[in-house]
Enzyme design. Structure first.
Site, short mmCIF file in Angstrom:
data_model
loop_
_atom_site.label_atom_id
_atom_site.label_comp_id
_atom_site.label_asym_id
_atom_site.label_seq_id
_atom_site.Cartn_x
_atom_site.Cartn_y
_atom_site.Cartn_z
N HIS A 289 -6.96 -12.54 13.43
CA HIS A 289 -7.48 -11.80 12.25
C HIS A 289 -8.84 -12.51 12.16
O HIS A 289 -9.69 -11.59 11.86
CB HIS A 289 -6.46 -12.65 11.06
CG HIS A 289 -7.01 -11.92 9.72
ND1 HIS A 289 -6.51 -10.73 9.50
CD2 HIS A 289 -7.71 -12.33 8.75
CE1 HIS A 289 -6.91 -10.41 8.24
NE2 HIS A 289 -7.71 -11.33 7.71
N GLU B 171 -5.70 -2.92 5.82
CA GLU B 171 -5.46 -4.38 6.25
C GLU B 171 -5.90 -4.65 7.92
O GLU B 171 -5.29 -3.93 8.39
CB GLU B 171 -3.83 -4.66 6.10
CG GLU B 171 -3.81 -6.25 6.40
CD GLU B 171 -2.48 -6.53 6.10
OE1 GLU B 171 -1.83 -6.05 5.20
OE2 GLU B 171 -2.02 -7.62 6.62
N LYS C 138 7.92 -7.42 5.10
CA LYS C 138 6.60 -6.58 4.92
C LYS C 138 5.82 -6.53 6.04
O LYS C 138 4.89 -5.27 6.03
CB LYS C 138 5.81 -7.94 3.94
CG LYS C 138 4.61 -7.28 3.53
CD LYS C 138 3.38 -7.52 4.19
CE LYS C 138 2.16 -7.05 3.34
NZ LYS C 138 0.96 -6.96 4.38
N ASP D 108 6.40 10.00 1.86
CA ASP D 108 6.16 8.99 0.34
C ASP D 108 6.74 7.59 0.75
O ASP D 108 7.71 7.32 1.06
CB ASP D 108 7.24 9.78 -0.33
CG ASP D 108 7.68 8.97 -1.56
OD1 ASP D 108 7.08 7.78 -1.96
OD2 ASP D 108 8.12 9.81 -2.51
#
Ligand code: MEV
Length: 439
Positions: A381, A83, A267, A283
């Site tokens: 972004h 991302e 998130k 993991d």
């Protein structure tokens, strides 16, 4: 990295090879390790031994976030992520945090929780009492199953027995077994131990054992990080520092009251934590499962961070979450690049790795809330995206920023337009370039 630095203004503007060279110098990477970074690390043969039915490999960007000061130590953060903006945002937040001395992080002993489910019990309380009288026998069987962990100072750390009298299949007892797994993530060790003690538990209780498996809600293996940032450090050309803090507190308040926002808030935290997990061969599904279950531990889903203003007006933040991560075993050892990532990070224990990851999670959240509370997330972004397009059009050095800025200002981030602008720029006199604010 003592005597070294993670601070590198304009790191993102260097050509890739120079970035790699600088990181290699800071982390003391060997020429072989540097080659692993360029060829992806994992051979086809190694991949074939890692999982089943392999037909190839899948590469992702390996990046480094700069500017981190964690527990007084200069740290470079290796990240594997697809991302855009995450690495730049993290480096930026780490730079802001330096104004308050960086991040301070701590962790608990690496104790994992295993679960052994016992059914067909006529008297749950009697079974629980019987188990409590046999703890030493259970310890002996458990520790005999993992001699290498015991040799390194880990091992059995106790039991907790919880009755569930009313389930869809009738009454059952769950035996929680706590196990110190030292520098391993610990899933294999705990599963081995649960399977090893299961027959003994069945004998002691007179019941039938069904599941024997670790819990990913590793709430005895938490890490914390804290940060304190004076308002001056948060000031932007458009917003005074106090206003930025107020916006961050308002964003935090929304996450506290609204699970829809808390999910996105968390998130963003996991953007950073997962990228380090992936880079170090850990993991990340286990970490995700633990983080979200912990976020909902009191019955309502909540943010993993807290932000508040102290009496001096500084912004203070804290994160707390379970982090079951290792530096030995599994992919941390099997993937050659995971070793390189651990070397770049400079950690020598699983606890230290968890502490670094907690600091990364807090910094990633700071970056997101700061951007959301000020210019919004899309500007940074878009700027990054525009830089990539400018470079794809052939821009180099200062041309890249100048073209990217025009593309963003025109809201026309297209390759054809970038090529036109590059032609114009190369045919015209130069002006003073403007810089972005990453790193
Ligand atoms: C995007 O990947 C993550 C953010 O949405 C996190 C947040 O909103 O806090 C920017």
């Amino acid at each position: 990295m003592s005597g070294r630095t993670s601070r590198y203004p304009g790191f993102y503007q260097l050509p890739l090879e120079e970035r790699a060279r600088w990181v290699a110098e800071q982390a003391g990477l060997t020429p072989e390790e540097q080659i692993l970074l360029t060829n992806g690390g994992l051979t086809l043969e190694e991949a074939d031994h890692m999982v089943e039915n392999v037909i190839g490999r899948f590469a992702l960007p390996f990046a480094v976030a700069v500017n981190f000061l964690i527990n007084g130590r200069e740290v470079l953060i290796p990240m594997v992520i697809e991302e855009p903006s995450v690495v730049a945002a993290l480096s930026h937040a780490a730079r802001l945090a330096r104004a308050g001395g960086g991040f301070f992080a701590k962790s608990e002993e690496p104790i994992m929780r295993g679960q052994i489910q016992v059914v067909d019990l006529p008297d749950l309380s009697a079974a629980a009492r019987a188990l409590e009288g046999q703890i030493e026998a259970i310890r002996a069987v458990a520790e005999a199953a993992t001699p290498s962990i015991v040799a390194r100072g880990g091992g059995f750390r106790g039991l907790e027995v919880v009755p569930f009298p009313d389930t869809p299949v009738g009454p059952m007892l769950v035996v929680y077994l706590f196990y110190d797994v030292r520098d391993a993530m610990g899933a294999n060790a705990v599963n081995t131990v649960c399977e090893a003690v299961a027959p003994l538990i069945a004998r002691i209780t007179g019941g039938r054992v069904v599941l024997r498996i670790l819990s990913n809600l590793a709430d005895r293996r938490r890490a914390w990080a804290e940060v304190q940032i004076p308002p001056e450090a948060l000031e932007t050309p458009d917003f005074p520092g106090d206003m930025v803090i107020q916006g961050i507190l308002e964003a935090q308040a929304l996450a506290e009251v609204d699970p829809y926002r808390a999910a996105t808030h968390n998130k963003g935290i996991m953007n950073g934590i997962d990228a380090v997990a992936l880079a170090t061969g850990n993991d990340w599904r286990a970490i995700e499962a633990g983080a979200h279950a912990y976020a909902a531990r009191d019955g309502r889903y909540r943010p993993l961070t807290r932000w508040w203003r102290d009496e001096k007006g500084a912004l203070c933040g804290r994160i707390e979450l379970p982090l079951a991560v290792g530096i030995v075993g599994g992919a941390t050892q099997a993937h050659p690049l995971a070793r390189v990532a651990l070397k770049i990070l400079g950690v020598s224990s699983a606890r230290e790795l968890a502490e670094m990851m907690a600091a990364v999670g807090l910094a990633q959240n700071l970056a997101a809330l700061r951007a959301l509370a000020t210019e919004g997330i899309q500007r940074g972004h878009m700027t990054l995206h525009a830089r990539q397009i400018a470079m794809a059009a052939g821009a180099t050095g200062e041309e890249t920023d100048r073209i990217a800025e025009r593309l963003v200002a025109e809201r026309n981030i297209r390759l054809a337009r970038a090529r036109e602008l590059l032609r114009e720029l190369r045919g015209s006199a130069t002006e003073e370039p403007q810089r972005g604010e990453h790193g």
